[in-house]
Design an enzyme around this catalytic site. Structure first.
Site, short mmCIF file in Angstrom:
data_model
loop_
_atom_site.label_atom_id
_atom_site.label_comp_id
_atom_site.label_asym_id
_atom_site.label_seq_id
_atom_site.Cartn_x
_atom_site.Cartn_y
_atom_site.Cartn_z
N ASP A 107 26.12 -19.04 88.65
CA ASP A 107 25.68 -19.41 87.31
C ASP A 107 26.60 -18.87 86.21
O ASP A 107 26.16 -18.54 85.12
CB ASP A 107 24.24 -18.96 87.06
N ASP A 113 29.37 -15.88 81.17
CA ASP A 113 28.09 -15.83 81.86
C ASP A 113 27.15 -16.80 81.15
O ASP A 113 26.92 -16.68 79.95
CB ASP A 113 27.54 -14.41 81.80
N LYS A 132 24.87 -2.22 80.38
CA LYS A 132 24.24 -2.63 79.13
C LYS A 132 24.11 -1.46 78.14
O LYS A 132 23.01 -0.99 77.84
CB LYS A 132 22.87 -3.25 79.41
#
Length: 278
Positions: free
Chosen positions: A106, A217, A157
């Protein structure tokens, strides 16, 4: 060389598209995003591909089948419950007996995979991460390497005040199968949160390869839309079925364009018009 395509995620940030469709089948300019990953692997001579499945996996199998339409051999490994990025690869361990590539089903990229493989072999790496510098690293895992490319620091993150790098983990890896011995089978396991720290703590050859080319992404509506703009503007080297007749205006094979006038239908079947912003 074999490849593993991770295609089991739920893609919740892309709702409502992914409520009834697995994220790897979400279309980018009329082709499922995973199809571009398969074409990239085939371009680099990698035709033996394992696809890990969980959420709505039957739809992926029904679309791609055995892969012969794309000149590749696809096999599938199904998870009864989500196993995470690393756990899903561990689940396919019996099919992996040599260094292999892991790539997301993806994401959109045109990286030169062979350059990464050469780097992996030259450094005798056990695990090589394809890295890319981005403007906003908050959504990804940030990486710092030494002058040889060995990863010294990694943070998933980060908050704004924690950012020490804008170079991020793309989720594309070259992996020595010996690494899989560090994980237990049939339990959820994540590459960045669990495997990376273990490799770094034990000085086990975790390297970062700064790849050249395009990578995005497709994790949000904004990124999904922008990827298609980028494709129309030729910022990513992928195969498109349509013909560009004007800037950012592409026409499908069953549509006839008469210059200086409006579009005229050549066939009533399979008409395709692709324009940025549609």
């Amino acid at each position: 060389m074999k490849a593993v395509i991770l295609a089991g995620g739920r893609g919740t940030r892309l709702h409502p598209f992914t409520r009834r469709m697995p994220k790897p089948l979400v279309p980018l300019l009329n082709k499922p995003v995973m199809e571009y990953s398969i074409e990239l692997l085939k371009k680099h001579g990698i035709s033996d591909i394992i696809v890990t499945l969980q959420y709505l996996g039957d739809q992926i199998v029904n679309y791609f089948g055995d892969g012969s339409r794309w000149g590749v051999n696809l096999s599938y490994v199904l998870e009864d419950a989500p196993l995470g990025t690393a756990g899903s690869v561990k689940n396919a361990e019996d099919l992996l007996d040599e260094p292999f590539i892991v790539i997301s089903g993806d994401a959109l990229t045109d990286f030169d995979l062979i350059d990464g493989l050469v780097f992996h072999l030259q450094n005798k790496s056990l695990f090589t991460v394809f890295m890319k510098e981005v403007k906003n690293p908050a959504k990804f895992g940030i990486i710092q390497t030494d002058h040889n490319g060995k990863i010294k620091r990694f943070l998933e993150k980060p908050q704004k005040d924690q950012e020490f790098s804008r170079v991020v983990n793309t989720g594309i890896y070259i992996v020595d199968p010996h690494v899989l011995c560090l994980m237990e089978k049939n339990r959820e396991y994540d590459f960045s949160k669990e495997l990376f720290p273990k490799l770094m703590e034990n000085n086990m050859g975790l390297y970062g390869f700064k790849a050249k080319g395009y990578w995005k992404d497709i994790g949000s509506h904004e990124d999904y839309r922008q990827a298609q703009y980028d494709m129309l503007e030729r910022k990513v080297q992928v195969s498109l079925q349509e013909e560009d007749v004007l800037p950012k205006l592409w026409v499908g094979s069953h549509v006839r364009y008469i210059r200086g006038s409006s579009f005229s239908e050549k066939s009533s079947k399979s008409k395709t018009l692709v324009k940025a912003g549609f």
